[in-house]
Design a protein around this motif. Sequence first.
Motif, PDB file in Angstrom:
ATOM      1  N   ALA A 117      -9.557 -14.309  -8.032  1.00  0.00           N
ATOM      2  CA  ALA A 117      -8.297 -14.281  -7.287  1.00  0.00           C
ATOM      3  C   ALA A 117      -7.898 -12.838  -6.996  1.00  0.00           C
ATOM      4  O   ALA A 117      -7.472 -12.509  -5.880  1.00  0.00           O
ATOM      5  CB  ALA A 117      -7.200 -14.998  -8.070  1.00  0.00           C
ATOM      6  N   ARG A 118      -8.056 -11.974  -7.972  1.00  0.00           N
ATOM      7  CA  ARG A 118      -7.696 -10.566  -7.783  1.00  0.00           C
ATOM      8  C   ARG A 118      -8.619  -9.895  -6.783  1.00  0.00           C
ATOM      9  O   ARG A 118      -8.174  -9.094  -5.957  1.00  0.00           O
ATOM     10  CB  ARG A 118      -7.736  -9.832  -9.128  1.00  0.00           C
ATOM     11  N   ILE A 119      -9.912 -10.220  -6.832  1.00  0.00           N
ATOM     12  CA  ILE A 119     -10.857  -9.673  -5.848  1.00  0.00           C
ATOM     13  C   ILE A 119     -10.448 -10.105  -4.444  1.00  0.00           C
ATOM     14  O   ILE A 119     -10.462  -9.298  -3.509  1.00  0.00           O
ATOM     15  CB  ILE A 119     -12.304 -10.108  -6.170  1.00  0.00           C
ATOM     16  N   THR A 120     -10.065 -11.363  -4.289  1.00  0.00           N
ATOM     17  CA  THR A 120      -9.621 -11.854  -2.981  1.00  0.00           C
ATOM     18  C   THR A 120      -8.387 -11.102  -2.510  1.00  0.00           C
ATOM     19  O   THR A 120      -8.301 -10.704  -1.340  1.00  0.00           O
ATOM     20  CB  THR A 120      -9.334 -13.366  -3.056  1.00  0.00           C
ATOM     21  N   GLU A 121      -7.433 -10.881  -3.423  1.00  0.00           N
ATOM     22  CA  GLU A 121      -6.226 -10.121  -3.071  1.00  0.00           C
ATOM     23  C   GLU A 121      -6.585  -8.707  -2.616  1.00  0.00           C
ATOM     24  O   GLU A 121      -6.057  -8.210  -1.621  1.00  0.00           O
ATOM     25  CB  GLU A 121      -5.279 -10.046  -4.268  1.00  0.00           C
ATOM     26  N   LEU A 122      -7.492  -8.066  -3.342  1.00  0.00           N
ATOM     27  CA  LEU A 122      -7.905  -6.710  -2.989  1.00  0.00           C
ATOM     28  C   LEU A 122      -8.616  -6.674  -1.645  1.00  0.00           C
ATOM     29  O   LEU A 122      -8.398  -5.764  -0.835  1.00  0.00           O
ATOM     30  CB  LEU A 122      -8.803  -6.124  -4.082  1.00  0.00           C
ATOM     31  N   GLU A 123      -9.464  -7.667  -1.385  1.00  0.00           N
ATOM     32  CA  GLU A 123     -10.146  -7.740  -0.088  1.00  0.00           C
ATOM     33  C   GLU A 123      -9.138  -7.879   1.044  1.00  0.00           C
ATOM     34  O   GLU A 123      -9.280  -7.237   2.094  1.00  0.00           O
ATOM     35  CB  GLU A 123     -11.125  -8.911  -0.063  1.00  0.00           C
ATOM     36  N   LEU A 124      -8.117  -8.708   0.844  1.00  0.00           N
ATOM     37  CA  LEU A 124      -7.082  -8.880   1.871  1.00  0.00           C
ATOM     38  C   LEU A 124      -6.283  -7.597   2.079  1.00  0.00           C
ATOM     39  O   LEU A 124      -5.965  -7.235   3.213  1.00  0.00           O
ATOM     40  CB  LEU A 124      -6.160 -10.038   1.501  1.00  0.00           C
ATOM     41  N   GLU A 125      -5.957  -6.909   0.991  1.00  0.00           N
ATOM     42  CA  GLU A 125      -5.230  -5.640   1.102  1.00  0.00           C
ATOM     43  C   GLU A 125      -6.057  -4.609   1.874  1.00  0.00           C
ATOM     44  O   GLU A 125      -5.529  -3.906   2.742  1.00  0.00           O
ATOM     45  CB  GLU A 125      -4.889  -5.095  -0.281  1.00  0.00           C
ATOM     46  N   LEU A 126      -7.339  -4.519   1.566  1.00  0.00           N
ATOM     47  CA  LEU A 126      -8.207  -3.574   2.258  1.00  0.00           C
ATOM     48  C   LEU A 126      -8.354  -3.934   3.734  1.00  0.00           C
ATOM     49  O   LEU A 126      -8.336  -3.058   4.600  1.00  0.00           O
ATOM     50  CB  LEU A 126      -9.578  -3.502   1.585  1.00  0.00           C
ATOM     51  N   ALA A 127      -8.483  -5.208   4.020  1.00  0.00           N
ATOM     52  CA  ALA A 127      -8.594  -5.644   5.415  1.00  0.00           C
ATOM     53  C   ALA A 127      -7.311  -5.309   6.173  1.00  0.00           C
ATOM     54  O   ALA A 127      -7.364  -4.873   7.332  1.00  0.00           O
ATOM     55  CB  ALA A 127      -8.880  -7.140   5.481  1.00  0.00           C
ATOM     56  N   ALA A 128      -6.161  -5.500   5.533  1.00  0.00           N
ATOM     57  CA  ALA A 128      -4.889  -5.187   6.178  1.00  0.00           C
ATOM     58  C   ALA A 128      -4.780  -3.685   6.444  1.00  0.00           C
ATOM     59  O   ALA A 128      -4.312  -3.269   7.502  1.00  0.00           O
ATOM     60  CB  ALA A 128      -3.721  -5.659   5.306  1.00  0.00           C
ATOM     61  N   ARG A 129      -5.236  -2.868   5.488  1.00  0.00           N
ATOM     62  CA  ARG A 129      -5.213  -1.414   5.694  1.00  0.00           C
ATOM     63  C   ARG A 129      -6.095  -1.034   6.862  1.00  0.00           C
ATOM     64  O   ARG A 129      -5.709  -0.226   7.707  1.00  0.00           O
ATOM     65  CB  ARG A 129      -5.687  -0.685   4.447  1.00  0.00           C
TER      66      ARG A 129
ATOM     67  N   PHE B 102      -6.953  -2.867   9.358  1.00  0.00           N
ATOM     68  CA  PHE B 102      -6.321  -3.362  10.574  1.00  0.00           C
ATOM     69  C   PHE B 102      -5.210  -2.412  11.003  1.00  0.00           C
ATOM     70  O   PHE B 102      -5.101  -2.065  12.170  1.00  0.00           O
ATOM     71  CB  PHE B 102      -5.771  -4.774  10.360  1.00  0.00           C
ATOM     72  N   ASN B 103      -4.392  -1.969  10.049  1.00  0.00           N
ATOM     73  CA  ASN B 103      -3.295  -1.056  10.373  1.00  0.00           C
ATOM     74  C   ASN B 103      -3.808   0.290  10.866  1.00  0.00           C
ATOM     75  O   ASN B 103      -3.229   0.886  11.764  1.00  0.00           O
ATOM     76  CB  ASN B 103      -2.369  -0.866   9.164  1.00  0.00           C
ATOM     77  N   ILE B 104      -4.890   0.779  10.278  1.00  0.00           N
ATOM     78  CA  ILE B 104      -5.475   2.046  10.722  1.00  0.00           C
ATOM     79  C   ILE B 104      -5.995   1.897  12.148  1.00  0.00           C
ATOM     80  O   ILE B 104      -5.731   2.737  13.003  1.00  0.00           O
ATOM     81  CB  ILE B 104      -6.597   2.506   9.767  1.00  0.00           C
ATOM     82  N   LEU B 105      -6.719   0.818  12.413  1.00  0.00           N
ATOM     83  CA  LEU B 105      -7.236   0.589  13.763  1.00  0.00           C
ATOM     84  C   LEU B 105      -6.097   0.396  14.751  1.00  0.00           C
ATOM     85  O   LEU B 105      -6.124   0.922  15.854  1.00  0.00           O
ATOM     86  CB  LEU B 105      -8.154  -0.633  13.772  1.00  0.00           C
ATOM     87  N   LYS B 106      -5.081  -0.341  14.350  1.00  0.00           N
ATOM     88  CA  LYS B 106      -3.939  -0.608  15.239  1.00  0.00           C
ATOM     89  C   LYS B 106      -3.195   0.679  15.552  1.00  0.00           C
ATOM     90  O   LYS B 106      -2.871   0.941  16.696  1.00  0.00           O
ATOM     91  CB  LYS B 106      -3.004  -1.626  14.583  1.00  0.00           C
ATOM     92  N   SER B 107      -2.923   1.491  14.546  1.00  0.00           N
ATOM     93  CA  SER B 107      -2.202   2.745  14.784  1.00  0.00           C
ATOM     94  C   SER B 107      -3.066   3.721  15.578  1.00  0.00           C
ATOM     95  O   SER B 107      -2.551   4.507  16.360  1.00  0.00           O
ATOM     96  CB  SER B 107      -1.737   3.372  13.465  1.00  0.00           C
TER      97      SER B 107
END
Length: 62
Positions: A37-49, A51-56
């Motif tokens: 569960a924690r690995i999944t949370e970390l993967e989602l956090e990294l994907a969001a980062r 995405f935000n870097i690409l978006k900005s």
Amino acid sequence: MAIQLLVAKVLRDELSLRGIRSLSAEGSEAIAARIFARITELELELAARDFNILKSGDDRPT
């Protein structure tokens, strides 16, 4: 799910090698589930980062 059971068994075996024998099968399965569960949370956090870097990066003036 089978991977979690395998990780739980490896966890029990590794702890047993180190002299810790009080962890039940249920306990090790709960720990393995929490690890995944924690690995999944970390993967989602990294994907969001990412995405935000690409978006900005797209908002830069040309």
